[in-house]
Design a protein around this motif. Structure first.
Motif, mmCIF file in Angstrom:
data_model
loop_
_atom_site.group_PDB
_atom_site.id
_atom_site.type_symbol
_atom_site.label_atom_id
_atom_site.label_comp_id
_atom_site.label_asym_id
_atom_site.label_seq_id
_atom_site.Cartn_x
_atom_site.Cartn_y
_atom_site.Cartn_z
ATOM 1 N N ALA A 358 0.877 -1.164 0.034
ATOM 2 C CA ALA A 358 -0.126 0.030 0.025
ATOM 3 C C ALA A 358 0.925 1.452 -0.190
ATOM 4 C CB ALA A 358 -1.034 0.116 1.113
ATOM 5 N N TYR A 359 1.965 1.112 0.813
ATOM 6 C CA TYR A 359 2.806 2.500 0.685
ATOM 7 C C TYR A 359 3.302 2.740 -0.454
ATOM 8 C CZ TYR A 359 5.816 5.632 3.402
ATOM 9 O OH TYR A 359 6.366 6.982 3.932
ATOM 10 N N LEU A 360 3.895 1.574 -1.060
ATOM 11 C CA LEU A 360 4.641 1.750 -2.527
ATOM 12 C C LEU A 360 3.694 2.365 -3.428
ATOM 13 C CD1 LEU A 360 6.906 -1.592 -2.209
ATOM 14 C CD2 LEU A 360 7.627 0.839 -2.294
ATOM 15 N N ASP A 361 2.441 1.687 -3.646
ATOM 16 C CA ASP A 361 1.479 2.109 -4.551
ATOM 17 C C ASP A 361 0.965 3.545 -4.288
ATOM 18 O OD1 ASP A 361 1.549 -0.528 -5.549
ATOM 19 O OD2 ASP A 361 -0.258 -1.149 -4.563
ATOM 20 N N TRP A 362 0.952 3.886 -3.161
ATOM 21 C CA TRP A 362 0.592 5.249 -2.959
ATOM 22 C C TRP A 362 1.756 6.090 -3.293
ATOM 23 C CZ3 TRP A 362 3.045 9.136 0.188
ATOM 24 C CH2 TRP A 362 2.373 10.521 0.162
ATOM 25 N N GLU A 363 2.923 6.037 -2.799
ATOM 26 C CA GLU A 363 4.232 6.982 -3.154
ATOM 27 C C GLU A 363 4.244 6.972 -4.923
ATOM 28 O OE1 GLU A 363 6.086 9.478 -1.916
ATOM 29 O OE2 GLU A 363 6.353 8.273 -0.360
ATOM 30 N N ILE A 364 4.136 6.027 -5.479
ATOM 31 C CA ILE A 364 4.247 5.721 -7.086
ATOM 32 C C ILE A 364 3.052 6.580 -7.537
ATOM 33 C CG2 ILE A 364 3.968 4.261 -8.895
ATOM 34 C CD1 ILE A 364 5.513 2.122 -7.338
ATOM 35 N N SER A 365 1.706 6.649 -6.983
ATOM 36 C CA SER A 365 0.691 7.324 -7.477
ATOM 37 C C SER A 365 0.926 8.935 -6.994
ATOM 38 C CB SER A 365 -0.593 6.909 -6.893
ATOM 39 O OG SER A 365 -0.521 7.301 -5.273
ATOM 40 N N GLN A 366 1.656 9.170 -6.106
ATOM 41 C CA GLN A 366 1.933 10.586 -5.967
ATOM 42 C C GLN A 366 2.657 11.055 -7.010
ATOM 43 O OE1 GLN A 366 -0.524 11.269 -3.591
ATOM 44 N NE2 GLN A 366 0.964 12.964 -3.171
ATOM 45 N N LEU A 367 3.611 10.244 -7.291
ATOM 46 C CA LEU A 367 4.706 10.635 -8.328
ATOM 47 C C LEU A 367 4.077 10.640 -9.781
ATOM 48 C CD1 LEU A 367 7.562 10.939 -9.533
ATOM 49 C CD2 LEU A 367 7.900 8.832 -9.767
ATOM 50 N N ASN A 368 3.157 9.582 -10.142
ATOM 51 C CA ASN A 368 2.535 9.820 -11.450
ATOM 52 C C ASN A 368 1.598 10.954 -11.258
ATOM 53 O OD1 ASN A 368 3.765 7.489 -12.080
ATOM 54 N ND2 ASN A 368 2.079 6.035 -11.345
ATOM 55 N N LYS A 369 0.889 11.341 -10.189
ATOM 56 C CA LYS A 369 0.151 12.544 -10.284
ATOM 57 C C LYS A 369 0.815 13.834 -10.506
ATOM 58 C CE LYS A 369 -1.261 14.071 -6.458
ATOM 59 N NZ LYS A 369 -2.147 14.226 -5.169
ATOM 60 N N ASP A 370 1.899 13.916 -9.806
ATOM 61 C CA ASP A 370 2.722 15.154 -9.716
ATOM 62 C C ASP A 370 3.263 15.357 -11.044
ATOM 63 O OD1 ASP A 370 2.209 15.716 -7.347
ATOM 64 O OD2 ASP A 370 3.769 14.851 -6.392
ATOM 65 N N THR A 371 3.565 14.223 -11.944
ATOM 66 C CA THR A 371 4.284 14.532 -13.383
ATOM 67 C C THR A 371 3.475 14.597 -14.490
ATOM 68 O OG1 THR A 371 4.491 11.931 -13.550
ATOM 69 C CG2 THR A 371 6.163 12.907 -12.619
ATOM 70 N N LYS A 372 2.069 14.622 -14.061
ATOM 71 C CA LYS A 372 1.032 14.864 -15.184
ATOM 72 C C LYS A 372 0.902 16.453 -15.663
ATOM 73 C CE LYS A 372 -2.159 10.963 -14.505
ATOM 74 N NZ LYS A 372 -3.392 10.697 -13.928
ATOM 75 N N GLU A 373 1.084 16.886 -16.543
ATOM 76 C CA GLU A 373 1.021 18.150 -17.140
ATOM 77 C C GLU A 373 -0.264 18.587 -17.324
ATOM 78 O OE1 GLU A 373 3.771 18.750 -20.325
ATOM 79 O OE2 GLU A 373 5.477 18.234 -19.113
ATOM 80 N N PRO A 374 -0.743 19.769 -17.198
ATOM 81 C CA PRO A 374 -1.980 20.061 -17.416
ATOM 82 C C PRO A 374 -2.085 20.515 -18.803
ATOM 83 C CG PRO A 374 -0.630 22.013 -16.412
ATOM 84 C CD PRO A 374 -0.021 20.582 -16.207
ATOM 85 N N ASN A 375 -3.440 20.310 -19.410
ATOM 86 C CA ASN A 375 -3.693 20.350 -20.669
ATOM 87 C C ASN A 375 -3.661 21.851 -21.168
ATOM 88 O OD1 ASN A 375 -3.911 17.578 -21.446
ATOM 89 N ND2 ASN A 375 -6.014 17.780 -20.963
ATOM 90 N N GLN A 376 -2.903 22.247 -22.074
ATOM 91 C CA GLN A 376 -2.958 23.581 -22.528
ATOM 92 C C GLN A 376 -3.894 23.935 -23.753
ATOM 93 O OE1 GLN A 376 1.113 24.980 -23.747
ATOM 94 N NE2 GLN A 376 0.484 26.996 -24.213
ATOM 95 N N GLU A 377 -4.421 24.928 -23.600
ATOM 96 C CA GLU A 377 -5.402 25.416 -24.632
ATOM 97 C C GLU A 377 -4.655 25.661 -26.099
ATOM 98 O OE1 GLU A 377 -8.502 25.382 -24.811
ATOM 99 O OE2 GLU A 377 -8.752 24.739 -22.537
ATOM 100 N N PRO A 378 -5.263 25.211 -27.185
ATOM 101 C CA PRO A 378 -4.382 25.190 -28.509
ATOM 102 C C PRO A 378 -4.220 26.737 -28.879
ATOM 103 C CG PRO A 378 -6.598 24.520 -28.922
ATOM 104 C CD PRO A 378 -6.441 24.485 -27.342
ATOM 105 N N ASN A 379 -4.976 27.597 -28.600
ATOM 106 C CA ASN A 379 -5.073 29.026 -29.236
ATOM 107 C C ASN A 379 -4.612 30.056 -28.021
ATOM 108 O OD1 ASN A 379 -5.574 28.195 -31.743
ATOM 109 N ND2 ASN A 379 -7.901 28.269 -31.297
#
Length: 731
Positions: A358-379
């Motif tokens: 559980a601890y490992l899964d949570w820490e990995i999920s935190q990393l994956n969540k933090d590395t997601k870049e927000p979508n940028q509007e095309p224009n």
């Protein structure tokens, strides 16, 4: 307390400073308050966990060489040594040997025992400490340092071992030499780089801070405090208290970096001027042009300005502290569930294993969540100057992402100390690393297979599959060959080796491996038959050489005439051959099975298979009737009452018979053996046309459908209809 330890560190009297026990706080830490904090961190790339790099210029990583050998070994040493080496996985035999050597105080025996033990159990940091102390007491300080370096290379996340190594250097180095403090500081940096993000690394940070204070470098001590304020550790609040005390006891210019102090001083003086202007009741005294403020005595800042700078510094650090407190709060529950963070051969309970997962899964999920870049509007329009800001934000996010990735690495390493004997966690670590660095994943496989899980064949085969998947067939072969050498006679390893060569297009090498296995297992009839079947199928299906395959099965039947699977494979070979010349071979195979010492049920099965073949492909009715008569005689001889019940159709439940009738119209999957009533039957099932044009009995075409049956009575045939009543004349 850490301060008590630091007082002892200043003296160079040759005595070893107290280690981890002296660094523990007397108060139990409490979880952080449940305040609302931001959980968003910047994303970024992944960095490797820093490798341990103590100063090894004058030391070898090989086992310490002995300069002086003592006389004869103790009386019981050879007996205990032999017991430990004959049963290397018996942990108690090793501890008995080590305890005996310690009682005898024999240097040579202790060295020999500790070296062998730590090669097999390198995660037992306490024995590394004992080994180093043994060399230190014997007067071999260089060897003691070698042992510590070896231990830290084996277990770089051990805070206790780092502290022990540092204390050893502090007790042996001449601190009056200018290079000694530089070396100590380098070891401290290696230590915090390797294990500073560990949740329980507080004692190491405290020792570093107090040592810098003893050196009189208050700025360096404040810099270390600044670093640890950003690390979520168990005693996070105590570090903030120490920073405030350090700031109160020294002027800001003595603890802050010059750049920060200059900037802060200008900011506070401007704020001070603004406050004075608002509060002034009368006009200030005129000053000469260019003079900003009367200098305080001896060029020092005024107490008011110093206090204001301290308040500003704490305001800035308080933001860092609050953010770090939020990180601690998120991890506290997981840390609290870890009850045994150290290595031991005793198994962990399921709750502990679930807690680590559980601890490992949570820490990995935190990393994956933090590395997601927000979508940028095309224009989206970009304002002037925003590009520079974006670059700065990216740099900060990359740093944060790198720190998060490093936390995941360290958590995996912590887990693999407590769970080193559980291959599931090694595989989990490999899966995490594989997408980031193949070389790091290989290192983890190597550590698992060559040190901790030497006799676990599953993870070795996964390592070989990993190398094969990534194109390194040479390494895959080496892994499997080493595994077979370590665990000789393991059939699944030999089959995996043969499969590797087959997939590589080296059929000759695959055949050679199976032939060698057949030859080597001649004293084990069951294993000999197993390899013979595998070899015959390779020769038949891929080598397209039925003559060689038939010869292999004939040789195997000479050794194991009572092996029904060999008879069935030979029958499969004959049935799948050319119809114009296979009738004689099929009947010969059936007669061989009927004369072999096989169970009655199996003989009935072969007899009905021969009858089915004659019915489907016989050239004359006379041959069919002849075989039918023989089959009826066999049923009378072996079937007894079961024959009559089967002929009357009342040997099974009606619902089961209906299911069997329904299944006769559906082709049977070659991967799934059909279900059937386990009763002797008197008539053959319908035939199926295989993909290669050969005829096969329903449920018989798949090798696995009969090969995996625990008993020979279930070979995949079904009594789907009864056409012998009135079809042939009664016998």
């Amino acid at each position: 307390m850490a301060t008590e330890v630091s007082e002892d560190l200043s003296g160079n009297n040759g005595e070893l400073v107290e280690d981890s026990s002296a660094m523990e706080t007397s108060e139990n830490p409490v979880p952080p308050p449940m305040t609302e904090v931001s959980e968003e961190n910047g994303g970024g790339g992944a960095d490797e966990v820093p490798e341990v790099a103590p100063d090894t210029a004058s030391y070898s990583t090989a086992p310490p060489a002995t300069e002086e050998e003592e006389g004869e070994l103790p009386v019981d040493f050879e007996r205990l040594w032999t017991a430990a080496n004959e049963h290397p996985q018996d942990f108690s035999s090793w501890t008995d040997l080590l305890q005996y050597c310690e009682q005898e105080s024999h240097l040579t025996a202790s060295r020999r025992a500790l070296t062998a033990f730590l090669a097999r159990y390198p995660l037992c940091y306490g024995y590394w400490k004992k080994y180093a102390d043994l060399e230190r007491r014997a007067g071999y300080n260089n060897k003691a340092e070698e042992v510590c370096v070896q231990g830290l290379q084996a277990i770089p996340l051990s805070v206790d071992l780092w502290i022990h190594y540092i204390n050893l250097l502090l007790g042996t180095l001449d601190m009056n030499l200018p290079e000694s403090p530089k070396r100590i500081r380098g070891v401290f940096e290696d230590a915090v780089s390797a294990t500073g993000l560990d949740f329980h690394s507080d004692r190491l940070w405290d020792l570093y801070i107090e040592w810098e204070k003893e050196q009189g470098d208050m700025k360096a001590a404040a810099a270390v405090l600044d670093r640890v304020l950003q690390v979520p550790t168990q005693l996070y609040s105590s570090h903030y208290d120490k920073f405030k005390a350090h700031l109160d006891n020294h002027e800001p210019k003595d603890v802050l970096p010059p750049e920060e102090y200059a900037e802060l001083r200008v900011l506070c003086r401007q704020s001070q001027k603004a406050e004075r202007a608002e509060q002034a009741q009368e006009e200030e005294e005129e000053r000469p042009p260019g003079e900003e403020e009367p200098a305080t005595p001896e060029g020092k800042d005024s107490e008011e300005l110093i206090q204001k700078m301290r308040e500003q510094v704490l305001t800035q650090r308080d933001k860092v502290y609050q953010q770090n407190e939020g990180e601690v709060r998120k991890r506290w529950h997981y840390e609290d569930n870890i009850k045994r963070p150290y290595f031991h051969v005793k198994p962990l309970d399921r709750a502990q294993l679930r807690a680590w997962h559980a601890y490992l899964d949570w820490e990995i999920s935190q990393l994956n969540k933090d590395t997601k870049e927000p979508n940028q509007e095309p224009n989206e329009e970009v304002e002037e100057g925003s590009e520079v800001k974006s670059q700065g934000e990216d740099t900060e996010e990359e740093s944060q992402g790198s720190s998060d990735d490093k936390r995941v690495h360290i958590l995996f390493e912590r887990c693999l100390i407590a769970c080193a004997l559980y291959e599931e966690f090694w595989i989990k670590y490999v899966h995490y690393l594989e997408a980031r660095s193949l070389e790091e994943a290989r290192v983890v496989f190597r550590r698992a297979c060559e040190i901790h899980l030497i006799n676990k064949h599953t993870i070795h085969m996964q390592w070989a599959a990993f190398e094969e998947r990534h194109g390194d067939l040479t390494e895959a072969r080496r892994v499997l060959e080493a595994l077979e050498t370590a665990l000789p006679g393991l059939a699944v390893v030999r089959l995996r080796r043969a499969g590797l060569e087959r997939r590589a297009g080296r059929l000759d090498e695959s055949e050679t491996l199976l032939r060698d296995a057949v030859t080597q297992s001649i004293d084990n009839p069951s294993l000999h038959a197993f390899y013979s079947i595998k070899l015959a199928r390779l020769l038949l299906k891929l080598g397209r050489n039925p003559c060689k395959a038939r010869g292999v099965l004939h040789e195997a039947l000479e050794i194991s005439p009572d092996n029904g699977k060999l008879h069935m494979n030979l029958l499969e070979l004959e049935v799948s051959g050319d119809l114009r010349g296979s009738a004689e071979g099929v009947q010969e195979c059936v007669m061989r099975a009927l004369s072999a010492p096989l169970p009655p049920r199996t003989k009935i099965l072969f007899s009905q298979r021969g009858l089915q073949y004659a019915e489907d492909y016989g050239s004359s009715i006379q041959s069919v009737l002849s075989i039918y008569e023989e089959h009826q005689k066999l049923l009378k001889q072996l079937g007894g009452k079961k024959r009559a019940a089967a002929e009357n159709g009342d040997s099974e439940d009606p619902e089961k018979m209906m299911k069997a009738d329904d299944s006769s119209a559906v082709p049977v999957s070659p991967q799934v053996p059909p279900t059937m009533p386990h009763v002797p039957i008197t008539t053959p099932p319908p035939t199926m046309i295989g993909a290669d044009g050969s005829t096969q009995a329903a449920g018989y075409g798949a090798y696995s459908s009969w090969y995996q049956q625990p008993q020979y009575g279930s070979y995949g045939y079904q009594n789907t209809w009864n056409y012998n009543q009135g079809y042939y004349p009664p016998s």
